[in-house]
Design a protein around this motif. Structure first.
Motif, PDB file in Angstrom:
ATOM      1  N   ALA A 108       0.827  -1.211   0.000  1.00  0.00           N
ATOM      2  CA  ALA A 108       0.000   0.000   0.000  1.00  0.00           C
ATOM      3  C   ALA A 108       0.861   1.261   0.000  1.00  0.00           C
ATOM      4  CB  ALA A 108      -0.940  -0.015   1.202  1.00  0.00           C
ATOM      5  N   PHE A 109       1.890   1.277   0.853  1.00  0.00           N
ATOM      6  CA  PHE A 109       2.726   2.478   0.926  1.00  0.00           C
ATOM      7  C   PHE A 109       3.602   2.633  -0.313  1.00  0.00           C
ATOM      8  CE2 PHE A 109       1.418   2.876   5.309  1.00  0.00           C
ATOM      9  CZ  PHE A 109       1.486   4.245   5.517  1.00  0.00           C
ATOM     10  N   VAL A 110       4.103   1.502  -0.814  1.00  0.00           N
ATOM     11  CA  VAL A 110       4.936   1.546  -2.014  1.00  0.00           C
ATOM     12  C   VAL A 110       4.124   2.092  -3.195  1.00  0.00           C
ATOM     13  CG1 VAL A 110       5.812  -0.039  -3.773  1.00  0.00           C
ATOM     14  CG2 VAL A 110       6.740  -0.122  -1.457  1.00  0.00           C
ATOM     15  N   ASN A 111       2.888   1.617  -3.338  1.00  0.00           N
ATOM     16  CA  ASN A 111       2.042   2.097  -4.428  1.00  0.00           C
ATOM     17  C   ASN A 111       1.734   3.581  -4.290  1.00  0.00           C
ATOM     18  OD1 ASN A 111       1.863  -0.254  -5.874  1.00  0.00           O
ATOM     19  ND2 ASN A 111       0.020  -0.973  -4.819  1.00  0.00           N
ATOM     20  N   LEU A 112       1.698   4.034  -3.042  1.00  0.00           N
ATOM     21  CA  LEU A 112       1.358   5.431  -2.783  1.00  0.00           C
ATOM     22  C   LEU A 112       2.550   6.348  -3.030  1.00  0.00           C
ATOM     23  CD1 LEU A 112      -1.181   6.914  -1.471  1.00  0.00           C
ATOM     24  CD2 LEU A 112       0.181   6.958   0.623  1.00  0.00           C
ATOM     25  N   MET A 113       3.746   5.875  -2.650  1.00  0.00           N
ATOM     26  CA  MET A 113       4.858   6.814  -2.565  1.00  0.00           C
ATOM     27  C   MET A 113       5.991   6.586  -3.556  1.00  0.00           C
ATOM     28  SD  MET A 113       4.839   7.680   1.469  1.00  0.00           S
ATOM     29  CE  MET A 113       5.483   6.226   2.218  1.00  0.00           C
ATOM     30  N   VAL A 114       6.055   5.395  -4.164  1.00  0.00           N
ATOM     31  CA  VAL A 114       7.191   5.124  -5.051  1.00  0.00           C
ATOM     32  C   VAL A 114       6.782   5.312  -6.510  1.00  0.00           C
ATOM     33  CG1 VAL A 114       8.861   3.389  -5.773  1.00  0.00           C
ATOM     34  CG2 VAL A 114       8.170   3.521  -3.370  1.00  0.00           C
ATOM     35  N   LYS A 115       7.471   6.195  -7.198  1.00  0.00           N
ATOM     36  CA  LYS A 115       7.136   6.485  -8.590  1.00  0.00           C
ATOM     37  C   LYS A 115       7.714   5.423  -9.530  1.00  0.00           C
ATOM     38  CE  LYS A 115       5.239  10.827  -8.595  1.00  0.00           C
ATOM     39  NZ  LYS A 115       4.495  10.432  -7.378  1.00  0.00           N
ATOM     40  N   ASP A 116       8.957   5.005  -9.271  1.00  0.00           N
ATOM     41  CA  ASP A 116       9.654   4.078 -10.160  1.00  0.00           C
ATOM     42  C   ASP A 116       8.999   2.696 -10.149  1.00  0.00           C
ATOM     43  OD1 ASP A 116      12.490   3.582 -11.619  1.00  0.00           O
ATOM     44  OD2 ASP A 116      11.906   1.821 -10.418  1.00  0.00           O
ATOM     45  N   GLU A 117       8.652   2.212 -11.352  1.00  0.00           N
ATOM     46  CA  GLU A 117       7.863   0.988 -11.436  1.00  0.00           C
ATOM     47  C   GLU A 117       8.633  -0.246 -10.972  1.00  0.00           C
ATOM     48  OE1 GLU A 117       5.265  -0.805 -14.984  1.00  0.00           O
ATOM     49  OE2 GLU A 117       5.047   1.368 -14.711  1.00  0.00           O
ATOM     50  N   ASP A 118       9.919  -0.321 -11.333  1.00  0.00           N
ATOM     51  CA  ASP A 118      10.728  -1.480 -10.941  1.00  0.00           C
ATOM     52  C   ASP A 118      10.886  -1.542  -9.431  1.00  0.00           C
ATOM     53  OD1 ASP A 118      10.974  -2.104 -13.543  1.00  0.00           O
ATOM     54  OD2 ASP A 118      13.005  -1.301 -13.795  1.00  0.00           O
ATOM     55  N   LEU A 119      11.085  -0.382  -8.839  1.00  0.00           N
ATOM     56  CA  LEU A 119      11.251  -0.302  -7.394  1.00  0.00           C
ATOM     57  C   LEU A 119       9.962  -0.733  -6.694  1.00  0.00           C
ATOM     58  CD1 LEU A 119      13.920   0.669  -6.252  1.00  0.00           C
ATOM     59  CD2 LEU A 119      12.816   2.814  -5.604  1.00  0.00           C
ATOM     60  N   ARG A 120       8.849  -0.299  -7.272  1.00  0.00           N
ATOM     61  CA  ARG A 120       7.546  -0.638  -6.713  1.00  0.00           C
ATOM     62  C   ARG A 120       7.352  -2.152  -6.758  1.00  0.00           C
ATOM     63  NH1 ARG A 120       3.859   3.449  -9.436  1.00  0.00           N
ATOM     64  NH2 ARG A 120       3.257   1.699 -10.734  1.00  0.00           N
ATOM     65  N   GLU A 121       7.687  -2.724  -7.914  1.00  0.00           N
ATOM     66  CA  GLU A 121       7.566  -4.165  -8.106  1.00  0.00           C
ATOM     67  C   GLU A 121       8.396  -4.916  -7.058  1.00  0.00           C
ATOM     68  OE1 GLU A 121       5.590  -5.798  -9.993  1.00  0.00           O
ATOM     69  OE2 GLU A 121       6.423  -7.773  -9.513  1.00  0.00           O
ATOM     70  N   LEU A 122       9.582  -4.383  -6.795  1.00  0.00           N
ATOM     71  CA  LEU A 122      10.480  -4.983  -5.810  1.00  0.00           C
ATOM     72  C   LEU A 122       9.826  -4.996  -4.424  1.00  0.00           C
ATOM     73  CD1 LEU A 122      13.369  -5.838  -6.697  1.00  0.00           C
ATOM     74  CD2 LEU A 122      14.223  -3.945  -5.303  1.00  0.00           C
ATOM     75  N   GLY A 123       9.196  -3.881  -4.075  1.00  0.00           N
ATOM     76  CA  GLY A 123       8.524  -3.766  -2.781  1.00  0.00           C
ATOM     77  C   GLY A 123       7.398  -4.773  -2.648  1.00  0.00           C
ATOM     78  N   VAL A 124       6.569  -4.848  -3.675  1.00  0.00           N
ATOM     79  CA  VAL A 124       5.430  -5.770  -3.637  1.00  0.00           C
ATOM     80  C   VAL A 124       5.936  -7.211  -3.553  1.00  0.00           C
ATOM     81  CG1 VAL A 124       3.436  -6.633  -4.916  1.00  0.00           C
ATOM     82  CG2 VAL A 124       3.918  -4.181  -4.880  1.00  0.00           C
ATOM     83  N   GLN A 125       6.967  -7.523  -4.359  1.00  0.00           N
ATOM     84  CA  GLN A 125       7.519  -8.879  -4.349  1.00  0.00           C
ATOM     85  C   GLN A 125       8.056  -9.253  -2.969  1.00  0.00           C
ATOM     86  OE1 GLN A 125       7.527 -11.611  -5.872  1.00  0.00           O
ATOM     87  NE2 GLN A 125       6.320 -10.824  -7.572  1.00  0.00           N
ATOM     88  N   SER A 126       8.693  -8.288  -2.307  1.00  0.00           N
ATOM     89  CA  SER A 126       9.264  -8.583  -0.990  1.00  0.00           C
ATOM     90  C   SER A 126       8.156  -8.955  -0.016  1.00  0.00           C
ATOM     91  CB  SER A 126      10.068  -7.389  -0.468  1.00  0.00           C
ATOM     92  OG  SER A 126       9.209  -6.382   0.028  1.00  0.00           O
ATOM     93  N   GLU A 127       6.982  -8.345  -0.185  1.00  0.00           N
ATOM     94  CA  GLU A 127       5.896  -8.663   0.743  1.00  0.00           C
ATOM     95  C   GLU A 127       5.200  -9.979   0.373  1.00  0.00           C
ATOM     96  OE1 GLU A 127       2.865  -5.703   1.347  1.00  0.00           O
ATOM     97  OE2 GLU A 127       2.815  -6.137   3.491  1.00  0.00           O
ATOM     98  N   VAL A 128       5.102 -10.276  -0.918  1.00  0.00           N
ATOM     99  CA  VAL A 128       4.570 -11.582  -1.325  1.00  0.00           C
ATOM    100  C   VAL A 128       5.461 -12.679  -0.736  1.00  0.00           C
ATOM    101  CG1 VAL A 128       4.203 -13.131  -3.294  1.00  0.00           C
ATOM    102  CG2 VAL A 128       3.465 -10.743  -3.435  1.00  0.00           C
ATOM    103  N   ASN A 129       6.754 -12.398  -0.722  1.00  0.00           N
ATOM    104  CA  ASN A 129       7.714 -13.330  -0.152  1.00  0.00           C
ATOM    105  C   ASN A 129       7.498 -13.534   1.353  1.00  0.00           C
ATOM    106  OD1 ASN A 129      10.785 -13.474   1.094  1.00  0.00           O
ATOM    107  ND2 ASN A 129      10.420 -14.827  -0.646  1.00  0.00           N
ATOM    108  N   ILE A 130       7.204 -12.458   2.070  1.00  0.00           N
ATOM    109  CA  ILE A 130       6.858 -12.569   3.495  1.00  0.00           C
ATOM    110  C   ILE A 130       5.677 -13.505   3.671  1.00  0.00           C
ATOM    111  CG2 ILE A 130       5.918 -11.359   5.509  1.00  0.00           C
ATOM    112  CD1 ILE A 130       7.166  -8.806   4.505  1.00  0.00           C
ATOM    113  N   ALA A 131       4.657 -13.273   2.842  1.00  0.00           N
ATOM    114  CA  ALA A 131       3.430 -14.063   2.932  1.00  0.00           C
ATOM    115  C   ALA A 131       3.743 -15.548   2.769  1.00  0.00           C
ATOM    116  CB  ALA A 131       2.434 -13.589   1.872  1.00  0.00           C
TER     117      ALA A 131
END
Lengths: 366, 366
Positions: A274-297
């Motif tokens: 949620a925060f990455v989608n809100l605050m990170v403009k760079d798409e690759d960086l955003r993808e990295l953030g989301v992936q890191s959380e899918v990994n937590i899950a």
């Protein structure tokens, strides 16, 4: 009439005044409903058409699927206990869920349920328990609905688990469908927000849930990962520590491996996304953030499997299009949007475990 | 320290350990939250950051807006009763909502609330009322939380309305924000599905809600619009009659104009849109269907304004992208996804009405 004609042709039927049946696992949808259910192993029988449709919507919300659905309407022919019996012996079904308004053959239902719960959990929502509800139910399916007291006794005696809201009916079924049973009511809570931890703790406390204590060693250990202002007790409030993907996993592991912990509730998954989608403009960086959380899950789901204790997730990000939440559902972790529903699901599993243990205990003469 | 420095500079502040404040009406967002609230006239004060964020999400769900939001954290300086006082006198605020964990100055809060409710309804969710919740709350904002019994007495004495879930907190505030108050607990229900009518009736019955009876003339009148198998009593179950746009309006009008009816609950708005989207291929035809239902929604809102009685809507289509539901929200009709939440909202309004009437009644010496 319809019933006589059916009997003559040796045909049995559900209804009248109903919206149909479906067998999700064989893709049969003889159904009047704008929503199709998710596929899974919860079999649902309903005495009302609209509660059936509502419930199908909820399968997507909690990430739980149906194996079968039967709407009975006014039960001219097939009765609720017959459908229940079928579900109990159905190899595609792990959990039975029922929406009841009025029970026509109470004795048969109780017999079926009493034996049934030893094979599978049966979750039931009963309407028509107040004066206003009773009058409405009589007009709807034309039978006498029982009182609150009577139905409470029925669930206690049979071991059926009672849901207090329609949402709980599917929320509880979701937990049974995917989780190992807790052996008691001692809970560990990991939360990304202190307030929500308190609300979940309260909702558990209402039904006899207890919070386990952390040992000094465990606090020391978590100090290594968490920011200095973390709660230092259960609920483990990570505060802004949650933005480090490692933290939620370490906290969950610390709690779940404790001997006395019967299960863990993780609150706030989806926060990084949620925060990455809100605050990170760079798409690759955003993808990295989301992936890191899918990994937590994924790692949290593995902890559940390793320790064979239930882990339920609750998050305010459950209702939005969250890839993390969808990933959890895909891995067989139901995700709850309400602290009250997640607590009711945990307590229902503990209640069912108690009942089955009590019944199975061999008779000891004095 | 922070407090002393602030006092020296004559600066007052909220926190520490909080996620900020916002004034929606002036577009000030000094806030750590991935969700921004809808704009409206509910002012919200929270002792926890995560319940604040949850609540902001719920503003979109129910279609109610916030005027102000304050997160107090551990209340080093500004206390909850001070914020409440400000909200009560704030011309942009019609309803005050509060998430409380632990009250530091109970006497001041009670005084503020007691006077405040005569100006505006105050809805409050209190956590930390069970043993488990209390322990969690003490770690979170570092103050003693009160017991269930104490807080029940506090709400009774002050006239604050107590929400039993976080969802109810915003659901009840939504009703107060948009509806005229009901003068009692006698309800008319219009529903497109019989089962859901029963569940709503039950949820109302739990809190003293009653269903009014239809007269023979009213049944005769509705026979002209409804299919032969309609319920012929309250709840008015339209069955498949609901696909005729005229029907929901006629049913609502028949109920709301009855002298003894205190309010109406309409269940299932959005059904035409849902079925049309599912089954109609032609785009113009689909548009026509959706428009006809938006038109129903407008006429139902007008009935509320004409008769000055509350009309609440509940529907399983509330959570999906529904233009009809969005239209209702835009017209100031909150839309509930759960039969339990809509019932709690109606009952809360009746409770508040009772309290204010009781207080206003002039003192009569014996």
């Amino acid at each position: 009439d319809v019933l006589r004609a059916a009997r003559r042709g040796r045909l049995r039927f559900t209804g009248g005044n109903c919206n149909g049946i479906c067998s999700v696992s064989t893709s049969l949808h003889a159904l009047l409903s704008p929503v199709r259910p998710r596929l899974g192993d919860v079999a649902f029988v309903s005495q009302g058409g609209s509660p059936g449709v509502v419930t199908m919507g909820l399968t997507w919300k909690y990430g739980v699927g149906l194996s079968r659905y039967t709407n009975l309407g006014d039960e001219m022919d097939v009765k609720v206990h017959e459908v229940m019996e079928y579900y109990i012996n159905d190899p595609r079904t792990r959990v039975v869920a029922a929406y009841l308004e009025s029970v026509r053959d109470g004795r048969m239902l109780m017999e079926t349920a009493r034996r049934g719960v030893l094979k599978k959990p049966i979750v039931v929502y009963k309407s028509g328990v107040t004066e206003a509800g009773r009058r409405a139910a009589e007009a709807h399916v034309g039978a006498l609905a029982g009182s609150e007291e009577v139905f409470n006794a029925v669930t206690k005696q049979t071991g059926m688990v009672r849901a207090r809201t329609v949402e709980q009916l599917m929320g509880i079924a979701a937990a049974f469908s995917t989780q190992p049973l807790p052996k008691g009511r001692k809970v560990g809570i990991v939360t990304v927000g202190g307030g929500w931890g308190v609300v979940v703790a309260d909702a558990l406390g209402v039904g006899g849930g207890e919070l386990v204590e952390l040992t000094e060693e465990e606090v020391e250990y978590l100090n290594r990962f968490l920011p200095p202002h973390w709660s230092r007790q259960n609920p483990v409030d990570t505060t802004d520590g949650a933005f480090d993907p490692e933290v939620l996993v370490k906290c969950t592991e610390t709690l779940i491996r404790k001997e006395e912990v019967d299960g863990v509730i993780v609150v706030g998954v989806g926060i990084i996304e949620a925060f990455v989608n809100l605050m990170v403009k760079d798409e690759d960086l955003r993808e990295l953030g989301v992936q890191s959380e899918v990994n937590i899950a994924e790692r949290i789901v593995k902890l559940r499997d390793r320790y064979q204790k239930p882990v339920l997730a609750a998050t305010i990000y459950a209702e939005r299009d969250s890839r993390v939440v969808e990933a959890l559902k895909e891995m067989g972790m139901p995700v709850y949007d309400s602290p009250h529903t997640v607590a009711s699901a945990f307590l229902a599993m503990a209640e069912y475990h108690d009942h089955v243990e009590r019944i199975k205990r061999p008779y000891k003469p004095l």
